[in-house]
Design an enzyme around this catalytic site. Structure first.
Site, PDB file in Angstrom:
ATOM      1  N   HIS A  60     -34.482  43.302 -31.275  1.00  0.00           N
ATOM      2  CA  HIS A  60     -35.135  42.023 -31.178  1.00  0.00           C
ATOM      3  C   HIS A  60     -36.454  42.256 -31.320  1.00  0.00           C
ATOM      4  O   HIS A  60     -36.997  42.604 -30.470  1.00  0.00           O
ATOM      5  CB  HIS A  60     -33.874  41.483 -30.166  1.00  0.00           C
TER       6      HIS A  60
ATOM      7  N   GLU B 138     -38.690  40.994 -28.755  1.00  0.00           N
ATOM      8  CA  GLU B 138     -38.904  42.159 -27.607  1.00  0.00           C
ATOM      9  C   GLU B 138     -40.061  43.245 -26.702  1.00  0.00           C
ATOM     10  O   GLU B 138     -39.470  44.419 -26.935  1.00  0.00           O
ATOM     11  CB  GLU B 138     -37.122  42.490 -26.985  1.00  0.00           C
TER      12      GLU B 138
ATOM     13  N   ARG C 171     -35.278  36.449 -32.517  1.00  0.00           N
ATOM     14  CA  ARG C 171     -35.307  37.961 -32.330  1.00  0.00           C
ATOM     15  C   ARG C 171     -34.040  38.501 -33.706  1.00  0.00           C
ATOM     16  O   ARG C 171     -34.205  38.968 -32.871  1.00  0.00           O
ATOM     17  CB  ARG C 171     -34.093  36.805 -30.886  1.00  0.00           C
TER      18      ARG C 171
ATOM     19  N   HIS D  35     -34.389  47.274 -25.033  1.00  0.00           N
ATOM     20  CA  HIS D  35     -34.063  45.697 -25.381  1.00  0.00           C
ATOM     21  C   HIS D  35     -34.897  45.060 -24.184  1.00  0.00           C
ATOM     22  O   HIS D  35     -36.019  45.833 -23.244  1.00  0.00           O
ATOM     23  CB  HIS D  35     -33.308  45.139 -25.327  1.00  0.00           C
TER      24      HIS D  35
ATOM     25  N   GLU E 180     -32.610  47.406 -20.894  1.00  0.00           N
ATOM     26  CA  GLU E 180     -33.296  45.932 -20.683  1.00  0.00           C
ATOM     27  C   GLU E 180     -34.227  46.387 -19.290  1.00  0.00           C
ATOM     28  O   GLU E 180     -34.187  46.114 -18.327  1.00  0.00           O
ATOM     29  CB  GLU E 180     -31.776  44.600 -20.713  1.00  0.00           C
TER      30      GLU E 180
END
Lengths: 359, 229
Positions: free
Chosen positions: A89, A92, A149, A220, A294
């Site tokens: 993405h 990020e 994104r 991410h 994440e």
């Protein structure tokens, strides 16, 4: 006599390669645009030619090369492997920063840590610093594109929006949950499974070698989470208990660094249901330890994590990733044999280094 | 829908707790006070006949600036029915009012009252940086956003402010400083970035108020595509 001298010579050569001093210092604690990242990859491969090769394994929609760094000792044999990708993405940015840090760290660690030396002997690390190259470059274009994104393929005819969400495009319960078929949506899953060249590149490369991979880590931001498969609420991974146990231990390792809490669980439990993720696809290929990281933060700055947080974020995430990788490695390579091999290897490397310093 | 005792780490409790964060910011937020959800300790959800779903939560919130954490008890009611209506929140926290930001707020107020000239964009910038003099206006943007995020929240959303795209000071009126904000919100479940224009008033005694709010179209030069199933 001749055998041990020959062996010493081989070890000496590899130790010399490992002892090469880095040239101009790369700043791992700033965000870098794509050309700088690519230049860094070339530099790393050159500086650590004994351990690192660049592999180009696909082309993005806009015809840019998708590359990874293959890192490990060349033993001439088929080896087990660890996969890490960052930047699927575009917005990020902390993720590609982490991949670069991870590479630096394992190479640095290799110089002195017997455990890393053992792991580099037994496994190859395949690290893709930026998977969604087109999207990443687009997010650097100007202030209005920073929060992009998806990738940059055009939508289906009749659609005026660009991009497919690459992390909904993999062939893993594709199109079932947590997606949109509206091509303007940020979770548009594409016209069909693996319709996107970036996803295709991963599926081809990893798919051809799926039995070699022990770990598949996809990086991410944001949210401070470790996600285990599957994204679909009706499916549970066969090794869910182990994935949770290892994940929770990784979260503990993360917390010990700078006190940050990372929550561990399946996406439908702790975030939202989704389908077509690379992590789910990898698990379905049989790769046992698949996690989505994440990284920071919790929403304060979100995607625009300040540069002064790059270092602590990378340090904590490294410990988390290392825990998972070490577990996967140790489970595969019996520990008794591994200890003996590690000791012997350390000795040989030490001999090589000693010879190098005497030259 | 999750009902009864909730796992505090799972998304239903987390999303409801985020709504409490937004509520606290609308009530107590200022250029020197912004709250963030720190932890959910426990939660409970139940269906309320004909009225929607009610969550009871024990949470901790953290003040971004002082980094103090406070424990709060809260109730969030997501109304049922066809139309999406805003959630209702009640919350009581331990120490919330006692943090003293009066002096800083007065100084900021005086500075911009005598010279209404503020103009700033991209807080933070692409690298996450915010000029220290602009930080209070980033905080103010976060507080003003909380009014929208509170209004728009459901059990199926999780909002954070992604950025203040720009902020302009308007002429002072009724002793309130007034600002035009263009704000970008990030909605986690859809992963959408949503643009809002807000007119905001603030004074140390009056607190933060949103006078006007308007959602902007996602993309000015894009056409809406035909619906596909």
């Amino acid at each position: 006599m001749i055998n041990s001298v020959g062996l010493g010579f081989v070890v000496l050569l590899s130790a010399m390669g490992a002892a090469t001093i880095e040239r101009a210092e790369y700043d791992y604690y700033r965000y870098h645009p794509m050309p700088e990242i690519f230049k860094w990859m070339l530099q790393i491969a050159e500086d650590h030619s004994d351990l690192v090769t660049i592999v180009n394994y696909g082309l993005s929609y806009e015809m840019r090369t998708i590359s990874l760094l293959k890192i490990g000792l060349n033993t001439g044999e088929k080896k087990k492997a660890i996969w890490m990708d960052c930047g699927i993405h575009a917005r990020e940015w902390i993720a590609p920063a982490f991949c670069q840090y991870f590479v630096k760290q394992i190479l640095q660690s290799y110089q002195t840590d017997p455990k890393m030396q053992e792991m580099m002997k037994n496994m190859d690390f395949y690290v893709t610093p930026v998977l969604n190259v087109d999207g990443y470059i687009y997010s650097w274009k100007d202030n209005t594109t920073r929060l992009w994104r998806k990738n940059r393929s055009p939508g289906p005819s009749g659609c005026d929006c660009y991009g497919t969400d690459l992390n909904r495009n993999f062939d893993a319960n594709w199109g079932t949950v947590g997606v949109s078929f509206n091509c303007c949506s940020n979770i548009y899953c594409g016209s069909k499974p693996v319709s996107e060249p970036e996803a295709q590149a991963v599926a081809d490369f990893v798919g051809r070698r799926k039995d070699d991979f022990l770990c598949f880590l996809t990086i991410h931001s944001y949210g401070q989470l470790l996600l285990v498969p599957y994204g679909h609420p009706n499916f549970t991974a066969s090794n869910y208990d182990e994935l949770m146990k290892v994940g929770l231990a990784a979260a503990d390792a993360i917390k010990k660094v700078h006190g940050k809490n990372y929550t561990v669980g399946t996406s439908p439990d702790i975030l939202y249901p989704n389908s077509g993720s690379s992590r789910d696809w990898a698990r379905m290929q049989g790769i046992p330890f698949t996690y989505t990281f994440e990284l920071r933060d919790d929403g304060t700055f979100g995607f625009k994590l300040p540069e002064n947080q790059i270092q602590p974020t990378c340090e904590e995430a490294y410990q988390g990733a290392l825990h998972i990788i070490t577990h996967a490695h140790d489970k595969t390579f019996s520990s008794a044999v591994a200890t003996a091999a590690a000791t012997l290897w350390t000795m040989l490397v030490a001999v090589g280094v000693t010879c190098a310093t005497q030259m | 829908m999750a009902t009864g005792k909730l796992n505090p780490n799972h998304y239903p409790a987390q999303r409801a707790a985020k709504v409490v964060q937004h509520y606290l910011n609308t009530r107590y937020g200022s250029p020197y006070r912004v709250f963030f959800l720190h932890r959910v300790h426990s939660g409970n959800a139940e269906d309320v006949a004909d009225s929607g779903r009610k969550y009871q939560l024990e949470i901790s919130v953290q003040d971004l600036i002082s980094t103090n954490t406070e424990k709060c008890s809260a109730e969030v009611l997501f109304p049922g029915g066809e139309q999406q209506r805003s959630p209702h929140v009640q919350a009581s926290c331990e120490e919330l009012r006692k943090i003293d930001t009066k002096a800083q707020e007065e100084a900021l107020y005086q500075q911009y009252k005598t010279n209404p000239s503020l103009l700033a964009a991209h807080l933070p910038d692409s690298y996450g940086h915010i000029n220290p003099e602009m930080k209070p206006f980033w905080h103010l943007g976060a507080v003003a956003s909380s009014f929208i995020m509170l209004n728009e929240s459901t059990e199926n959303t999780l909002f954070n402010m992604a950025q203040v795209a720009n902020v302009t000071q308007l002429a002072t009126e009724n002793d309130q400083l007034r600002f035009d904000y263009h704000i970008l919100l990030h909605e986690m479940v859809s992963q959408d970035i949503i643009h809002w224009k807000l007119q905001v008033s603030w004074s140390p005694s009056g607190g933060v108020k949103v006078l006007q709010m308007e959602q902007l179209p996602h993309c000015h030069h894009c056409e809406k595509p035909p619906n596909t199933n």
